[in-house]
Motif scaffolding. Sequence first.
Motif, PDB file in Angstrom:
ATOM      1  N   ASP A  45       0.805  -1.214   0.000  1.00 24.29           N
ATOM      2  CA  ASP A  45       0.000   0.000   0.000  1.00 24.29           C
ATOM      3  C   ASP A  45       0.844   1.272   0.000  1.00 24.29           C
ATOM      4  N   VAL A  71       3.493   3.659  -2.720  1.00 21.73           N
ATOM      5  CA  VAL A  71       4.029   3.820  -4.069  1.00 21.73           C
ATOM      6  C   VAL A  71       5.497   4.182  -3.922  1.00 21.73           C
ATOM      7  N   SER A  99       4.403  -0.167  -7.383  1.00 23.48           N
ATOM      8  CA  SER A  99       3.639  -0.473  -6.187  1.00 23.48           C
ATOM      9  C   SER A  99       3.165  -1.914  -6.289  1.00 23.48           C
ATOM     10  N   ARG A 133       0.454  -3.421  -8.817  1.00 20.25           N
ATOM     11  CA  ARG A 133       0.225  -2.415  -9.855  1.00 20.25           C
ATOM     12  C   ARG A 133       1.326  -2.490 -10.913  1.00 20.25           C
ATOM     13  N   ARG A 150      -1.522  10.499  -8.701  1.00 20.79           N
ATOM     14  CA  ARG A 150      -2.980  10.431  -8.520  1.00 20.79           C
ATOM     15  C   ARG A 150      -3.628   9.539  -9.578  1.00 20.79           C
ATOM     16  N   TYR A 153      -2.174   7.185 -11.318  1.00 18.13           N
ATOM     17  CA  TYR A 153      -1.667   5.828 -11.080  1.00 18.13           C
ATOM     18  C   TYR A 153      -2.478   5.138  -9.986  1.00 18.13           C
ATOM     19  N   LEU A 154      -2.741   5.858  -8.910  1.00 18.11           N
ATOM     20  CA  LEU A 154      -3.510   5.278  -7.803  1.00 18.11           C
ATOM     21  C   LEU A 154      -4.977   5.076  -8.165  1.00 18.11           C
ATOM     22  N   GLY A 162      -2.926   0.204 -11.675  1.00 18.95           N
ATOM     23  CA  GLY A 162      -1.902   1.161 -12.049  1.00 18.95           C
ATOM     24  C   GLY A 162      -1.733   1.374 -13.537  1.00 18.95           C
TER      25      GLY A 162
END
Length: 111
Positions: free
Chosen positions: A4, A6, A56, A59, A81, A83-84, A89
């Motif tokens: 959790d 990045v 991450s 992802r 932002r 990416y999350l 991802g």
Amino acid sequence: MTRDAVHIHICRSCGGGNWAALLAAIDAADLPVPVRINEQACMNGCARPVSLALQSQGRATCFFAGVDPCDDAADIVATLRAYLAAPAGWIEDARPCGRLRHRLVGRVPAI
């Protein structure tokens, strides 16, 4: 790798190590997960310095070249932002990423 979180991997060889503006932008962004900056030895993007990767757990890994970690700090935050928010991802619409959308060299799906 921290679950959790990045991880931003930045090439130490061409990056110079001055990440103050990037760190400040990330801190001010109030992202929903921690962001860790990891300096790496040469990331083999020497033709277009500075190399930077987002990674991450669960992802995709996104690799960028030709990034200025300080001048592009706002675009890096916008990319974080996106990416999350993207499933696994995998950013489909990179327009919110600003200049970084033109700096993406490759993506590797999550295992």
